[in-house]
Motif scaffolding. Structure first.
Motif, PDB file in Angstrom:
ATOM      1  N   MET A   1      -6.018   7.443 -11.912  1.00  0.00           N
ATOM      2  CA  MET A   1      -5.817   8.611 -10.879  1.00  0.00           C
ATOM      3  C   MET A   1      -5.861   6.956  -9.778  1.00  0.00           C
ATOM      4  SD  MET A   1      -7.931  10.972  -9.052  1.00  0.00           S
ATOM      5  CE  MET A   1      -9.389   9.312  -8.556  1.00  0.00           C
ATOM      6  N   LYS A   2      -5.244   6.898  -8.804  1.00  0.00           N
ATOM      7  CA  LYS A   2      -5.231   6.226  -7.879  1.00  0.00           C
ATOM      8  C   LYS A   2      -5.439   6.228  -6.025  1.00  0.00           C
ATOM      9  CE  LYS A   2      -1.498   3.694  -8.241  1.00  0.00           C
ATOM     10  NZ  LYS A   2      -0.004   2.456  -8.743  1.00  0.00           N
ATOM     11  N   ARG A  59      -4.459  16.071 -11.296  1.00  0.00           N
ATOM     12  CA  ARG A  59      -4.956  16.612 -12.527  1.00  0.00           C
ATOM     13  C   ARG A  59      -6.216  16.742 -11.964  1.00  0.00           C
ATOM     14  NH1 ARG A  59      -1.671  12.962 -13.440  1.00  0.00           N
ATOM     15  NH2 ARG A  59      -2.705  11.659 -13.780  1.00  0.00           N
ATOM     16  N   ALA A  60      -7.207  17.355 -11.127  1.00  0.00           N
ATOM     17  CA  ALA A  60      -8.424  17.064 -11.408  1.00  0.00           C
ATOM     18  C   ALA A  60      -9.443  18.879 -11.831  1.00  0.00           C
ATOM     19  CB  ALA A  60      -8.934  17.054  -9.839  1.00  0.00           C
ATOM     20  N   ASN A  61     -10.538  18.336 -12.814  1.00  0.00           N
ATOM     21  CA  ASN A  61     -11.018  19.284 -13.160  1.00  0.00           C
ATOM     22  C   ASN A  61     -12.444  18.998 -12.648  1.00  0.00           C
ATOM     23  OD1 ASN A  61     -12.530  21.309 -15.002  1.00  0.00           O
ATOM     24  ND2 ASN A  61     -11.418  19.835 -16.921  1.00  0.00           N
ATOM     25  N   PRO A  62     -13.042  19.449 -11.495  1.00  0.00           N
ATOM     26  CA  PRO A  62     -14.763  19.233 -11.600  1.00  0.00           C
ATOM     27  C   PRO A  62     -15.163  20.035 -12.159  1.00  0.00           C
ATOM     28  CG  PRO A  62     -13.126  20.056  -9.619  1.00  0.00           C
ATOM     29  CD  PRO A  62     -12.059  20.559 -11.008  1.00  0.00           C
ATOM     30  N   THR A  63     -15.435  20.444 -13.228  1.00  0.00           N
ATOM     31  CA  THR A  63     -16.339  20.775 -14.323  1.00  0.00           C
ATOM     32  C   THR A  63     -16.403  19.901 -15.372  1.00  0.00           C
ATOM     33  OG1 THR A  63     -14.445  21.969 -15.646  1.00  0.00           O
ATOM     34  CG2 THR A  63     -15.887  23.207 -13.846  1.00  0.00           C
ATOM     35  N   LEU A  64     -15.671  18.872 -15.011  1.00  0.00           N
ATOM     36  CA  LEU A  64     -15.525  17.615 -16.508  1.00  0.00           C
ATOM     37  C   LEU A  64     -16.345  16.606 -16.166  1.00  0.00           C
ATOM     38  CD1 LEU A  64     -14.075  17.229 -19.273  1.00  0.00           C
ATOM     39  CD2 LEU A  64     -12.407  15.117 -17.963  1.00  0.00           C
ATOM     40  N   ILE A  85       3.846   6.450 -11.313  1.00  0.00           N
ATOM     41  CA  ILE A  85       5.111   8.157 -11.676  1.00  0.00           C
ATOM     42  C   ILE A  85       4.353   9.064 -12.176  1.00  0.00           C
ATOM     43  CG2 ILE A  85       6.831   8.736 -13.537  1.00  0.00           C
ATOM     44  CD1 ILE A  85       8.122   5.925 -13.487  1.00  0.00           C
ATOM     45  N   VAL A  86       3.020   8.631 -13.108  1.00  0.00           N
ATOM     46  CA  VAL A  86       2.049   9.957 -13.008  1.00  0.00           C
ATOM     47  C   VAL A  86       1.149  10.669 -12.230  1.00  0.00           C
ATOM     48  CG1 VAL A  86      -0.175  10.155 -15.072  1.00  0.00           C
ATOM     49  CG2 VAL A  86       1.882   8.522 -15.860  1.00  0.00           C
ATOM     50  N   ASP A  87       1.123   9.947 -10.960  1.00  0.00           N
ATOM     51  CA  ASP A  87       0.187  10.481  -9.706  1.00  0.00           C
ATOM     52  C   ASP A  87       1.064  10.554  -9.080  1.00  0.00           C
ATOM     53  OD1 ASP A  87      -1.900   9.797 -11.627  1.00  0.00           O
ATOM     54  OD2 ASP A  87      -2.679   8.237 -10.677  1.00  0.00           O
ATOM     55  N   LYS A  88       2.554  10.422  -9.185  1.00  0.00           N
ATOM     56  CA  LYS A  88       3.558  10.884  -7.395  1.00  0.00           C
ATOM     57  C   LYS A  88       2.780  12.741  -7.185  1.00  0.00           C
ATOM     58  CE  LYS A  88       8.344  10.195  -6.176  1.00  0.00           C
ATOM     59  NZ  LYS A  88       9.531   9.712  -6.327  1.00  0.00           N
ATOM     60  N   ASN A  89       2.588  12.680  -6.333  1.00  0.00           N
ATOM     61  CA  ASN A  89       2.982  14.068  -5.777  1.00  0.00           C
ATOM     62  C   ASN A  89       1.741  14.958  -6.015  1.00  0.00           C
ATOM     63  OD1 ASN A  89       5.974  14.330  -4.505  1.00  0.00           O
ATOM     64  ND2 ASN A  89       6.493  14.683  -6.044  1.00  0.00           N
ATOM     65  N   ASN A  90       0.927  13.972  -5.945  1.00  0.00           N
ATOM     66  CA  ASN A  90      -0.585  14.979  -6.579  1.00  0.00           C
ATOM     67  C   ASN A  90      -0.518  15.186  -8.494  1.00  0.00           C
ATOM     68  OD1 ASN A  90      -3.577  15.003  -6.056  1.00  0.00           O
ATOM     69  ND2 ASN A  90      -3.213  17.063  -6.126  1.00  0.00           N
ATOM     70  N   GLY A  91      -0.076  14.238  -8.350  1.00  0.00           N
ATOM     71  CA  GLY A  91       0.290  14.918 -10.650  1.00  0.00           C
ATOM     72  C   GLY A  91       1.514  16.024 -10.987  1.00  0.00           C
ATOM     73  N   LYS A  92       1.655  16.378 -10.250  1.00  0.00           N
ATOM     74  CA  LYS A  92       2.969  17.217 -11.017  1.00  0.00           C
ATOM     75  C   LYS A  92       3.922  17.392 -11.085  1.00  0.00           C
ATOM     76  CE  LYS A  92       2.019  20.057  -6.382  1.00  0.00           C
ATOM     77  NZ  LYS A  92       2.536  20.252  -5.491  1.00  0.00           N
TER      78      LYS A  92
END
Length: 393
Positions: A1-2, A59-64, A85-92
Motif C-alpha cells: 500500500m502506498k 483493503r484496510a482492516n483496522p482490527t488486524l 494496479i493493485v492499489d488503484k481506486n483504493n484497492g477495488k
C-alpha cells in the motif's frame, strides 16, 4: 500500500529479505526481474500490503494487529506498475482473497523452482563481478553484506567511485563462496529442457564477452540485450547469455579481462537468475561470477600456506576434483555428467581415527599425515572435512 495517512511501523529488513526469497526476486504479478533498491533499468522492488498498513488504505482492516499487517504472509513483492494496479481506486481492483491466491500461486511456483536446485559452492582465483544488493537478499547473503561493511564499502552503491574499498572487500569475501550453500540448477547438458524462467542457475564454462567497454565509469544499462554487456557460450543447441551490470565489477582488472574475453574465451563461473528462455537461448541476469580456481592455483596456495613443506604424496592432480561442488560432489561444468563416476566424486575422505586420506574409489587409498598437515595449514581443510563422504568418522 502506498501514499496513505496514519501508517504504522514500516516492514523490517529481515521480513523484506524473506519476501524477496519467497518471490525469487520477481514481481509476484507480472514475474519481471526486480532490483532490491539500487538505481537502474530493472524495476525497483516494492513491498505491497494486501491488508493495508494504515487503517484507511486499500483493503484496510483496522482490527488486524500492526504486526500481522507487516508479516510476510500479508505482503507481496511487486514492481511499481503492478503496485499501482493493485492499489488503484483504493484497492477495488483486487480483493484480499484474490491477492492471497495470487501470492500463494507465485510462491508455490518459485518453491518448486528452488527445489530443483542443488547446493553449490566454488573456489575462485578471482571474484570479478558481485552485485552486493542482490546477493545480500539470498539465504546466507547477509555475510556478504557484512564483509562489505567491514571493508568500508557502502553495499548500496556500485563499486566504481569507492576507492580501494572494493579491492579489500573482494579479498575478504572470496572464501565465502568456498562454503556457500545457495541452491542453484546446474547449467549442463543433462537436463537442458528443465531450465525455466525464475530459476537460479549455476554456470561454469569458457565464454566470450559482448558489448564490453573499458571506461572507468561505465554507462548505465539500457535494458536491451543488443546494447548491454553480457557473456555467452553454447550449451547443446542453445546460446547461454549472461547479462551483467558493469557498475558491480569488482576491480579494473576484472573489466580489462572482460574486454580481452571479447576476442578470446575466458572461463567464468557463478550464479544468476533466468530472466528469459526459448528454444534457441537462455537469458540470465548475473548475481556474481569470477574465474574458477585451477588445480595449479590451488596447489600453489597449498604450497604457500604450508611454507613449502609438501607431503610427497601430494601433486597438482590431487587438486583437480576439489575445486567446485554440488551437494553430491560432482563438478559444475558445461559437460554432461557420467553417472558411472558417481561413486568417484568424493575426492577427499578423512577419518578422525586413523587420519587416512581417500582419493577416488574406496579401494584406492593413500595413508599418511596429510589430514593433520592440512588442518594445521588451514588451506584445504574445508575440502577434507566438508566435501568428504557421509561415512567419515
Amino acid at each position: 500500500m502506498k501514499g496513505s495517512k496514519a501508517r504504522g511501523p514500516e516492514v523490517s529488513g529481515s521480513v523484506r529479505r524473506e519476501l524477496w526469497r519467497l518471490a525469487n526476486g520477481m514481481c509476484q504479478m507480472c514475474r519481471r526481474e526486480l532490483d532490491p533498491g539500487t538505481a537502474g533499468r530493472t524495476p525497483t522492488a516494492q513491498t505491497a500490503h494486501n491488508v493495508a498498513l494504515s487503517d484507511h488504505g486499500p483493503r484496510a482492516n483496522p482490527t488486524l494487529p500492526i504486526q500481522a499487517r507487516n508479516a510476510v504472509s500479508n505482503l507481496l513483492l511487486l514492481c511499481s506498475t503492478c503496485h499501482d494496479i493493485v492499489d488503484k481506486n483504493n484497492g477495488k481492483a483486487y480483493t484480499v482473497e484474490e491477492l492471497f491466491r495470487l501470492k500463494a500461486k507465485h510462491e508455490t511456483w518459485t518453491a518448486a523452482l528452488r527445489k530443483a536446485g542443488q547446493a553449490w559452492r566454488m573456489s575462485y582465483s578471482s571474484v570479478d563481478y558481485l552485485n552486493v544488493p542482490r546477493v545480500a537478499m539470498l539465504p546466507g547473503g547477509d555475510v556478504v553484506q557484512q564483509a562489505a561493511q567491514r571493508a568500508g564499502l557502502d553495499p548500496t552503491r556500485p563499486f566504481s567511485g569507492q576507492g580501494f574499498a572494493p579491492g579489500m572487500f573482494v579479498g575478504t569475501v572470496r572464501p565465502v563462496f568456498e562454503s556457500w550453500r545457495e541452491h542453484a540448477v546446474p547449467l549442463d547438458e543433462v537436463r537442458p529442457e528443465a531450465i525455466q524462467q525464475g530459476m537460479y542457475v549455476a554456470f561454469n564454462a569458457p565464454m566470450r564477452s559482448h558489448n564490453v567497454s573499458n571506461r572507468p565509469f561505465p554507462r548505465p544499462l539500457t535494458g536491451a540485450w543488443q546494447d548491454d554487456p553480457y557473456l555467452s557460450f553454447r550449451l547443446g543447441g542453445r546460446r547461454i547469455m549472461i547479462r551483467y551490470d558493469p557498475q558491480w565489477l569488482t576491480t579494473s582488472t576484472a573489466g580489462t579481462d572482460l574486454v580481452s574475453a571479447a576476442a578470446e574465451q575466458v572461463a567464468y563461473a557463478g550464479i544468476g537468475l533466468v530472466v528469459g528462455e526459448s528454444t534457441d537461448a537462455i537469458r540470465i541476469s548475473a548475481l556474481f561470477f569470477g574465474k574458477p580456481q585451477t588445480a595449479e592455483g590451488a596447489f600453489m596456495k597449498y604450497v604457500i600456506q604450508g611454507e613449502g613443506q609438501i607431503p610427497r604424496a601430494v601433486t597438482v592432480d590431487d587438486f583437480d576434483r576439489g575445486l567446485s561442488s554440488r551437494e553430491s560432489g560432482s563438478r559444475l561444468s558445461g559437460a554432461p555428467r557420467d553417472p558411472s563416476n558417481d561413486d568417484v566424486m568424493s575426492p577427499w575422505h578423512c577419518t578422525s581415527t586413523n587420519l587416512r586420506l581417500t582419493q577416488g574409489r574406496s579401494s584406492e587409498r593413500r595413508s599418511g599425515n596429510l589430514c593433520a598437515w592440512c588442518r594445521s595449514s588451514g588451506v584445504i581443510s574445508r575440502w577434507l572435512w566438508e566435501l568428504s563422504s557421509p561415512t567419515r568418522g
